[in-house]
Design a protein around this motif. Structure first.
Motif, mmCIF file in Angstrom:
data_model
loop_
_atom_site.group_PDB
_atom_site.id
_atom_site.type_symbol
_atom_site.label_atom_id
_atom_site.label_comp_id
_atom_site.label_asym_id
_atom_site.label_seq_id
_atom_site.Cartn_x
_atom_site.Cartn_y
_atom_site.Cartn_z
ATOM 1 N N VAL A 14 0.774 -1.139 0.157
ATOM 2 C CA VAL A 14 -0.034 0.014 -0.066
ATOM 3 C C VAL A 14 0.803 1.202 0.031
ATOM 4 O O VAL A 14 0.849 2.223 -0.631
ATOM 5 N N VAL A 15 1.832 1.310 0.923
ATOM 6 C CA VAL A 15 2.744 2.375 0.900
ATOM 7 C C VAL A 15 3.473 2.621 -0.477
ATOM 8 O O VAL A 15 3.667 3.816 -0.780
ATOM 9 N N PHE A 16 4.011 1.492 -1.243
ATOM 10 C CA PHE A 16 4.704 1.506 -2.371
ATOM 11 C C PHE A 16 3.525 1.964 -3.506
ATOM 12 O O PHE A 16 3.977 2.929 -4.191
ATOM 13 N N ALA A 17 2.422 1.662 -3.348
ATOM 14 C CA ALA A 17 1.517 2.106 -4.473
ATOM 15 C C ALA A 17 1.150 3.408 -4.492
ATOM 16 O O ALA A 17 1.003 4.359 -5.259
ATOM 17 N N LEU A 18 1.328 3.865 -2.969
ATOM 18 C CA LEU A 18 0.823 5.396 -2.827
ATOM 19 C C LEU A 18 2.234 6.375 -3.336
ATOM 20 O O LEU A 18 1.891 7.400 -3.915
ATOM 21 N N VAL A 19 3.312 5.885 -3.065
ATOM 22 C CA VAL A 19 4.373 6.574 -3.378
ATOM 23 C C VAL A 19 4.566 6.564 -4.946
ATOM 24 O O VAL A 19 4.586 7.713 -5.647
ATOM 25 N N VAL A 20 4.191 5.474 -5.690
ATOM 26 C CA VAL A 20 4.476 5.434 -6.885
ATOM 27 C C VAL A 20 3.070 6.228 -7.768
ATOM 28 O O VAL A 20 3.274 7.028 -8.538
ATOM 29 N N LEU A 21 1.957 6.085 -7.032
ATOM 30 C CA LEU A 21 1.020 7.035 -7.716
ATOM 31 C C LEU A 21 1.100 8.470 -7.500
ATOM 32 O O LEU A 21 0.787 9.397 -8.323
ATOM 33 N N GLY A 22 1.750 8.667 -6.255
ATOM 34 C CA GLY A 22 2.156 10.116 -6.202
ATOM 35 C C GLY A 22 3.072 10.581 -7.271
ATOM 36 O O GLY A 22 3.008 11.878 -7.581
ATOM 37 N N PHE A 23 4.086 10.042 -7.316
ATOM 38 C CA PHE A 23 5.052 10.476 -8.375
ATOM 39 C C PHE A 23 4.422 10.086 -9.745
ATOM 40 O O PHE A 23 4.804 11.297 -10.294
ATOM 41 N N VAL A 24 3.581 9.416 -10.272
ATOM 42 C CA VAL A 24 2.933 9.212 -11.318
ATOM 43 C C VAL A 24 2.043 10.939 -11.566
ATOM 44 O O VAL A 24 2.195 11.240 -12.474
ATOM 45 N N GLY A 25 1.315 11.178 -10.478
ATOM 46 C CA GLY A 25 0.617 12.522 -10.387
ATOM 47 C C GLY A 25 1.367 13.742 -10.798
ATOM 48 O O GLY A 25 0.904 14.467 -11.505
ATOM 49 N N TYR A 26 2.546 13.617 -9.876
ATOM 50 C CA TYR A 26 3.424 14.753 -10.055
ATOM 51 C C TYR A 26 3.979 14.805 -11.430
ATOM 52 O O TYR A 26 3.757 15.927 -12.269
#
Length: 64
Positions: A14-26
């Motif tokens: 879950v944490v990894f997915a949030l980090v990846v999705l945050g990076f993708v959004g940025y």
């Protein structure tokens, strides 16, 4: 004991997915802003080229 391993694995996922999705959004927002700036610059260049073409055509007509 095995429940902690499963919970830790899910937590990491879950944490990894949030980090990846945050990076993708940025990245998407940054590239969108960059695209808008480049598009405005290209539109200005196209307008300048159209104006130059009109001036060259007028000059060619005057030289005839």
């Amino acid at each position: 004991m095995q429940a902690w391993i499963v919970i830790a694995a899910w937590g990491f996922a879950v944490v990894f997915a949030l980090v990846v999705l945050g990076f993708v959004g940025y990245e998407i927002s940054w590239k969108t802003r960059r695209l808008q700036v480049e598009q405005a610059r290209l539109q200005q260049l196209a307008a300048d080229l159209a104006q130059l073409g009109a001036r060259l055509q007028a000059s060619a007509e005057r030289s005839r």
